[in-house]
Write a protein that holds these residues in place. Structure first.
Motif, PDB file in Angstrom:
ATOM      1  N   SER A   1       0.825  -1.205   0.000  1.00  0.00           N
ATOM      2  CA  SER A   1       0.000   0.000   0.000  1.00  0.00           C
ATOM      3  C   SER A   1       0.860   1.256   0.000  1.00  0.00           C
ATOM      4  O   SER A   1       0.518   2.269  -0.621  1.00  0.00           O
ATOM      5  N   LEU A   2       2.025   1.175   0.656  1.00  0.00           N
ATOM      6  CA  LEU A   2       2.951   2.310   0.617  1.00  0.00           C
ATOM      7  C   LEU A   2       3.402   2.571  -0.816  1.00  0.00           C
ATOM      8  O   LEU A   2       3.433   3.701  -1.300  1.00  0.00           O
ATOM      9  N   ALA A   3       3.755   1.475  -1.499  1.00  0.00           N
ATOM     10  CA  ALA A   3       4.249   1.596  -2.870  1.00  0.00           C
ATOM     11  C   ALA A   3       3.179   2.193  -3.772  1.00  0.00           C
ATOM     12  O   ALA A   3       3.486   2.950  -4.706  1.00  0.00           O
ATOM     13  N   LYS A   4       1.942   1.865  -3.476  1.00  0.00           N
ATOM     14  CA  LYS A   4       0.854   2.413  -4.288  1.00  0.00           C
ATOM     15  C   LYS A   4       0.708   3.902  -4.093  1.00  0.00           C
ATOM     16  O   LYS A   4       0.442   4.655  -5.018  1.00  0.00           O
ATOM     17  N   SER A   5       0.882   4.356  -2.856  1.00  0.00           N
ATOM     18  CA  SER A   5       0.647   5.774  -2.572  1.00  0.00           C
ATOM     19  C   SER A   5       1.858   6.648  -2.844  1.00  0.00           C
ATOM     20  O   SER A   5       1.742   7.859  -2.955  1.00  0.00           O
ATOM     21  N   GLN A   6       3.050   6.036  -2.941  1.00  0.00           N
ATOM     22  CA  GLN A   6       4.259   6.837  -3.140  1.00  0.00           C
ATOM     23  C   GLN A   6       4.753   6.690  -4.577  1.00  0.00           C
ATOM     24  O   GLN A   6       5.028   5.577  -5.012  1.00  0.00           O
ATOM     25  N   ALA A   7       4.944   7.824  -5.209  1.00  0.00           N
ATOM     26  CA  ALA A   7       5.309   7.785  -6.616  1.00  0.00           C
ATOM     27  C   ALA A   7       6.673   7.155  -6.857  1.00  0.00           C
ATOM     28  O   ALA A   7       6.849   6.332  -7.753  1.00  0.00           O
ATOM     29  N   ASP A   8       7.656   7.520  -6.014  1.00  0.00           N
ATOM     30  CA  ASP A   8       9.020   7.073  -6.286  1.00  0.00           C
ATOM     31  C   ASP A   8       9.421   5.819  -5.526  1.00  0.00           C
ATOM     32  O   ASP A   8      10.597   5.566  -5.307  1.00  0.00           O
ATOM     33  N   PHE A   9       8.469   5.077  -5.086  1.00  0.00           N
ATOM     34  CA  PHE A   9       8.793   3.849  -4.349  1.00  0.00           C
ATOM     35  C   PHE A   9       8.250   2.642  -5.109  1.00  0.00           C
ATOM     36  O   PHE A   9       7.045   2.464  -5.257  1.00  0.00           O
ATOM     37  N   ASP A  10       9.175   1.812  -5.613  1.00  0.00           N
ATOM     38  CA  ASP A  10       8.765   0.616  -6.351  1.00  0.00           C
ATOM     39  C   ASP A  10       8.998  -0.621  -5.511  1.00  0.00           C
ATOM     40  O   ASP A  10      10.066  -0.779  -4.923  1.00  0.00           O
ATOM     41  N   LEU A  11       8.013  -1.501  -5.481  1.00  0.00           N
ATOM     42  CA  LEU A  11       8.162  -2.754  -4.752  1.00  0.00           C
ATOM     43  C   LEU A  11       8.087  -3.926  -5.714  1.00  0.00           C
ATOM     44  O   LEU A  11       7.190  -3.994  -6.552  1.00  0.00           O
ATOM     45  N   HIS A  12       9.072  -4.814  -5.623  1.00  0.00           N
ATOM     46  CA  HIS A  12       9.038  -6.030  -6.435  1.00  0.00           C
ATOM     47  C   HIS A  12       9.065  -7.217  -5.515  1.00  0.00           C
ATOM     48  O   HIS A  12      10.061  -7.421  -4.821  1.00  0.00           O
ATOM     49  N   PHE A  13       8.002  -7.961  -5.467  1.00  0.00           N
ATOM     50  CA  PHE A  13       7.997  -9.137  -4.612  1.00  0.00           C
ATOM     51  C   PHE A  13       8.336 -10.381  -5.426  1.00  0.00           C
ATOM     52  O   PHE A  13       7.850 -10.575  -6.529  1.00  0.00           O
ATOM     53  N   HIS A  14       9.163 -11.218  -4.842  1.00  0.00           N
ATOM     54  CA  HIS A  14       9.638 -12.399  -5.542  1.00  0.00           C
ATOM     55  C   HIS A  14       9.379 -13.623  -4.660  1.00  0.00           C
ATOM     56  O   HIS A  14      10.000 -13.758  -3.595  1.00  0.00           O
ATOM     57  N   ALA A  15       8.429 -14.474  -5.083  1.00  0.00           N
ATOM     58  CA  ALA A  15       8.145 -15.672  -4.292  1.00  0.00           C
ATOM     59  C   ALA A  15       9.077 -16.790  -4.731  1.00  0.00           C
ATOM     60  O   ALA A  15       8.979 -17.305  -5.841  1.00  0.00           O
ATOM     61  N   SER A  16      10.002 -17.171  -3.859  1.00  0.00           N
ATOM     62  CA  SER A  16      11.046 -18.104  -4.285  1.00  0.00           C
ATOM     63  C   SER A  16      10.499 -19.527  -4.478  1.00  0.00           C
ATOM     64  O   SER A  16      11.047 -20.302  -5.246  1.00  0.00           O
ATOM     65  N   GLN A  17       9.447 -19.874  -3.777  1.00  0.00           N
ATOM     66  CA  GLN A  17       8.903 -21.223  -3.944  1.00  0.00           C
ATOM     67  C   GLN A  17       8.388 -21.415  -5.370  1.00  0.00           C
ATOM     68  O   GLN A  17       8.506 -22.479  -5.957  1.00  0.00           O
ATOM     69  N   GLU A  18       7.839 -20.334  -5.911  1.00  0.00           N
ATOM     70  CA  GLU A  18       7.267 -20.377  -7.253  1.00  0.00           C
ATOM     71  C   GLU A  18       8.320 -20.123  -8.331  1.00  0.00           C
ATOM     72  O   GLU A  18       8.418 -20.857  -9.304  1.00  0.00           O
ATOM     73  N   HIS A  19       9.140 -19.078  -8.096  1.00  0.00           N
ATOM     74  CA  HIS A  19      10.041 -18.627  -9.165  1.00  0.00           C
ATOM     75  C   HIS A  19      11.504 -18.968  -8.935  1.00  0.00           C
ATOM     76  O   HIS A  19      12.371 -18.479  -9.667  1.00  0.00           O
ATOM     77  N   GLY A  20      11.779 -19.750  -7.906  1.00  0.00           N
ATOM     78  CA  GLY A  20      13.185 -20.077  -7.624  1.00  0.00           C
ATOM     79  C   GLY A  20      13.878 -18.919  -6.937  1.00  0.00           C
ATOM     80  O   GLY A  20      13.300 -17.836  -6.784  1.00  0.00           O
ATOM     81  N   PHE A  21      15.130 -19.170  -6.492  1.00  0.00           N
ATOM     82  CA  PHE A  21      15.847 -18.103  -5.793  1.00  0.00           C
ATOM     83  C   PHE A  21      16.151 -16.953  -6.731  1.00  0.00           C
ATOM     84  O   PHE A  21      16.335 -17.137  -7.929  1.00  0.00           O
ATOM     85  N   LEU A  22      16.218 -15.799  -6.151  1.00  0.00           N
ATOM     86  CA  LEU A  22      16.570 -14.595  -6.894  1.00  0.00           C
ATOM     87  C   LEU A  22      18.022 -14.745  -7.367  1.00  0.00           C
ATOM     88  O   LEU A  22      18.882 -15.178  -6.600  1.00  0.00           O
ATOM     89  N   THR A  23      18.282 -14.410  -8.620  1.00  0.00           N
ATOM     90  CA  THR A  23      19.659 -14.560  -9.105  1.00  0.00           C
ATOM     91  C   THR A  23      20.289 -13.201  -9.335  1.00  0.00           C
ATOM     92  O   THR A  23      19.591 -12.177  -9.430  1.00  0.00           O
ATOM     93  N   ALA A  24      21.600 -13.248  -9.409  1.00  0.00           N
ATOM     94  CA  ALA A  24      22.339 -12.000  -9.613  1.00  0.00           C
ATOM     95  C   ALA A  24      21.946 -11.356 -10.946  1.00  0.00           C
ATOM     96  O   ALA A  24      21.897 -10.138 -11.063  1.00  0.00           O
ATOM     97  N   LYS A  25      21.657 -12.198 -11.916  1.00  0.00           N
ATOM     98  CA  LYS A  25      21.305 -11.683 -13.240  1.00  0.00           C
ATOM     99  C   LYS A  25      20.060 -10.812 -13.186  1.00  0.00           C
ATOM    100  O   LYS A  25      19.980  -9.745 -13.782  1.00  0.00           O
ATOM    101  N   GLN A  26      19.091 -11.319 -12.402  1.00  0.00           N
ATOM    102  CA  GLN A  26      17.828 -10.589 -12.302  1.00  0.00           C
ATOM    103  C   GLN A  26      18.003  -9.178 -11.734  1.00  0.00           C
ATOM    104  O   GLN A  26      17.163  -8.321 -11.918  1.00  0.00           O
ATOM    105  N   LEU A  27      19.104  -8.985 -11.030  1.00  0.00           N
ATOM    106  CA  LEU A  27      19.322  -7.682 -10.392  1.00  0.00           C
ATOM    107  C   LEU A  27      19.423  -6.546 -11.401  1.00  0.00           C
ATOM    108  O   LEU A  27      19.062  -5.412 -11.108  1.00  0.00           O
ATOM    109  N   SER A  28      19.941  -6.885 -12.586  1.00  0.00           N
ATOM    110  CA  SER A  28      20.256  -5.820 -13.554  1.00  0.00           C
ATOM    111  C   SER A  28      19.066  -4.920 -13.849  1.00  0.00           C
ATOM    112  O   SER A  28      19.206  -3.712 -14.013  1.00  0.00           O
ATOM    113  N   GLN A  29      17.879  -5.502 -13.831  1.00  0.00           N
ATOM    114  CA  GLN A  29      16.694  -4.682 -14.195  1.00  0.00           C
ATOM    115  C   GLN A  29      16.435  -3.542 -13.223  1.00  0.00           C
ATOM    116  O   GLN A  29      15.722  -2.603 -13.536  1.00  0.00           O
TER     117      GLN A  29
END
Ligand code: FES
Lengths: 398, 382
Positions: free
Chosen positions: A231-259
């Motif tokens: 809800s914070l991310a929704k109300s704040q223009a310059d705050f982006d939230l990216h949620f990553h569910a590791s059970q579904e999508h695997g562990f976060l990798t270094a490559k993914q960081l680039s974005q």
């Protein structure tokens, strides 16, 4: 929290604190007493009889509210005493409570923001219950509202430079130059980061950095504060939230960081989570052009010194003197310490007199008298009747 | 087996095998260790609550006692104050200080109840006490020549010390030792008897003297200067009250401690027979060298549970309030192996201490021989 607990603050407490610290009469008494501390004990005893929150020797904090943000986590809203000095977002406290008669201490990050504390007089910690975790399960199952726990002042370097109107704009701190704050949180590592983000948003009147939070947890249900952050991310223009569910999508990798890294030079990154997560994320950031100074990592507890056991032999590392010893079979810790030239105190060498004593931050020990492993939370170790059962770190000799 | 043990003839040999065989000794030791483990598993909240409640009572006694001494307007309230202060000092020394310094509450992880840092309300410096008592006395209990608590180097309590005419007056010495008990305990580490004999030099004791000087001067300042001074014109009343309270504590502590090891039936041991002692033999020696006395709950608390001296010597680092319960099992084990369990009422034990002090003040030939007297213990035939 809606109720303002600051306003009911007793005026008496700070006065007692002042008298405690400054009275010359008190100082004199203390000097002549049999043992420094005894007079304080008696004065403190009377104060605590009147109100246990007036404890001048420990910082008693009352549990005002207890919540369960997820199935296995607990948030405690605590009211620290007036003398508690406040905190910077991202810092932690040493939290102490009694379990089965013995005092245990753990470090927990503060999860609300300093601004929130200023307003309500409360701080919060969020503890995830680890299977067979002594303190985390005690917090979850046994601690109740209105009970007292004990805190240290806030500690820790994991924080950004608080931007404020008074801030010298020519400061050379790299964090001040950042126009992008990138937070990487794994699991319960979100707690200090939540505090930082909330405070950053609060401080935006003076500074306008972009905030990105990449938050990974096993599933959405495991993610603490996800609702609040969304809800914070929704109300704040310059705050982006990216949620990553590791059970579904695997562990976060270094490559993914680039974005999420746009301009490496002006990015400040903060990582908190399990240690493998922190290692892989910080390596990834470095590959994408961030320097060491731009990356902050929160590791709880001192990093354990690397002790390698050679060919089945056990290695013991004596912390303060920085000595490493190879264990030669049946040798008590006391004997090892003596071999290392530590000159530890001892008496009976048979476990009777309790003259010998040390601590063990890491490793496995065997009690020579029972042949059983010594539990990790046992506060007193008698080196004269204790043997190494793995590589060890030993410190705080008597 | 019991009948064998009564036989003084056999008790004068040098080996523990006259009490039981090596095998029995091993089994005996195992049973006691099992009791220890079993009890340790139960130690927890109950013990923390217990010691905290005792500390609370002691502090209430001390604060109200001192207040009464200070503000009393008549002898009755003054005496009540003296009584309360005595009780507080006794509780602090016996049930709190003594037991905390044995490490009984180290597991609580409370820096105020830690064996290595606790400092008690007596002249004796706690570091010195841990050395002379925790280590020397508890490791070498009643071994003649090694346990310096045996007679405190002032009293002749066994045939081991050759009789000298001065021993005729040892009853007076005993009285003086009791009156100034805290000073005796405080100066124990000085080993004045060895200095007199020229075995060590006073120079070696300088670090100890510095420590004890610091501790003793603070104690004297507190009870005899600062508190009286705070009472202004009534200083004398406070000074006298504090002196009385200290005297009360001294007499009490000395009496309790003498009842623990110097009763008629408490045994002594030679250094030879204790060499390479097994765990079972160690337990057996602790048992034979100690004596208990019976009484009500408060008598046990006020004696720091040293009324269960046998259990205390077997398990010095287990919270003392557990001794009454443990004693049932200990007695059972004693019966099973035919080991005497020396216990009697407080009064009887004390009388037997007095008797022992008196008896050994006489030369051996004049000493009335008691048939059941085991006090000489398994001594080497001279
Ligand atoms: S030296 Fe006595 S307990 Fe370790």
């Amino acid at each position: 929290m809606s109720t303002n607990f600051k306003s009911n603050e007793s005026r008496l407490m700070p006065m007692i604190g002042m008298a405690w610290t400054y009275t010359w009469l008190y100082k004199l008494g203390e000097y002549f007493w049999q043992h420094s501390g005894q007079l304080q004990d008696y004065v403190n005893f009377v104060l605590c009889e009147a109100d246990p929150r007036w404890d001048q020797q420990r910082m008693a904090a009352q549990i005002i509210k207890k919540e369960h943000p997820t199935a296995d986590s607990t948030t405690l809203w605590l009211k620290p005493p007036a003398k508690w000095q406040g905190f910077k977002p991202g810092q932690y406290v040493k939290f102490e409570c009694d379990i089965n008669g013995s005092r245990v201490q753990r470090c927990y990050s503060l999860s609300n923001s300093p601004a929130d504390f200023k307003q309500t007089g409360l701080i919060s910690i969020t503890v995830k219950a680890i299977p067979s975790g002594k303190v985390s399960n005690h917090v979850k199952d046994h601690l109740a509202e209105s009970e007292l726990v004990y805190l240290s002042h806030a500690q820790g370097e994991f924080s950004y430079q608080v931007a404020s109107a008074q801030k010298d704009s020519t400061s050379e701190q790299p964090n001040d130059l950042a126009s992008h704050y990138l937070f990487l949180a794994g699991g319960s590592g979100i707690t200090p980061i939540k505090s930082m983000i909330e405070q950053l948003i609060e401080d935006r009147t003076f500074n306008h950095p972009k905030i990105t939070l990449v938050y990974t947890a096993q599933t959405e249900a495991d993610a603490i504060y996800l609702e609040r952050l969304t809800s914070l991310a929704k109300s704040q223009a310059d705050f982006d939230l990216h949620f990553h569910a590791s059970q579904e999508h695997g562990f976060l990798t270094a490559k993914q960081l680039s974005q999420w890294i746009e301009a490496p030079e002006t990015t400040s990154a903060f990582i908190c989570g399990p240690s493998e997560f922190m290692d892989s994320m910080s390596n990834g950031l470095k590959k994408h052009g961030l320097s060491n100074e731009q990356i902050q990592i929160e590791r709880f507890g001192a990093a354990k010194p690397a002790i390698k056991s050679t060919k089945g032999k056990l290695t013991t590392y004596f912390e303060p003197t920085d000595q490493t010893l190879i264990n030669k079979g049946e040798q008590s810790l006391l004997e090892m310490a003596e071999e290392a030239g530590l000159n530890p105190k001892y008496g009976c060498r048979a476990g009777i007199c309790h003259e010998c004593k040390c601590k063990r931050p890491a490793g496995e020990l065997i009690d020579a008298q029972t042949g059983e492993a010594i539990p990790h939370d046992q506060a007193h170790i008698q080196p004269c009747v204790t043997y190494a059962a793995s590589d060890l770190v030993i410190n705080e000799w008597n | 087996m019991n009948s064998i043990l009564k036989n003084t003839e056999l008790a004068t040999t040098t080996s523990f095998n006259h009490w039981m065989t090596d095998k029995q000794l091993e089994a005996f030791g195992k049973e006691l260790t099992a009791l220890r483990e079993e009890t340790l598993k139960e130690v927890g909240q109950e013990d923390a609550d217990y010691i905290r409640s005792i500390i609370r009572k002691q502090r209430v006694c001390e604060i109200s006692g001192r207040a009464l001494i200070h503000f009393s307007m008549n002898p009755i309230t003054w005496l009540a104050g003296v009584g309360l202060l005595s009780v507080s000092k006794i509780m602090e020394n016996m049930e709190i200080g003594h037991n905390v310094m044995h490490g009984q509450y180290d597991w609580m992880n409370d820096p105020k109840l830690n064996s290595q840092t606790y400092e008690w309300d007596t002249v004796c410096d706690s570091e010195s006490w841990r050395k002379t008592h925790n280590y020397e006395h508890h490791t070498y209990t009643n071994i003649l020549g090694k346990d310096r608590d045996y007679g405190y180097a002032v009293l002749r309590l066994s045939d081991d010390t050759p009789w000298k005419p001065r021993h005729l007056f040892q009853f007076i010495n005993y009285g003086l030792l009791s009156v100034f008990f805290q000073w005796g305990v405080g100066l124990h580490e000085l080993e004045s008897e060895r200095i007199r004999r020229g075995e060590i030099k006073i120079k070696d004791k300088v670090p100890f003297l510095k420590r004890i000087g610091k501790k003793a001067s603070r104690q004297v300042l507190k009870d005899y200067i600062i508190f009286p001074a705070l009472a202004g014109p009534f200083a004398l009343k406070v000074l006298a009250g504090n002196a009385m309270a200290n005297l009360g504590r001294n007499l009490w502590a000395s009496t309790i401690i003498f009842c623990g090891h110097f009763t008629q039936d408490a045994h002594t041991f030679t250094q030879e027979e204790c060499e390479n002692e097994s765990q079972g033999a160690w337990y057996l020696r602790q048992m034979l060298g100690s004596s208990n006395f019976t009484g009500g709950r408060w008598l046990h608390i006020m004696s720091g549970h040293l009324s269960y001296q046998i259990e205390h010597h077997l398990f010095p680092d287990i919270p003392a309030h557990r001794y009454p319960k443990m004693s049932l099992k200990v007695k059972e084990i004693c019966d099973k192996y035919g080991v005497p369990y020396n216990t009697n009422s407080f009064g009887k034990q004390y009388l037997s201490v007095l008797k022992r002090v008196l008896q050994y003040s006489l030369p051996d030939k004049k000493r009335p021989l008691d048939k059941n007297d085991n006090s000489a213990g398994p001594l080497l035939p001279s």
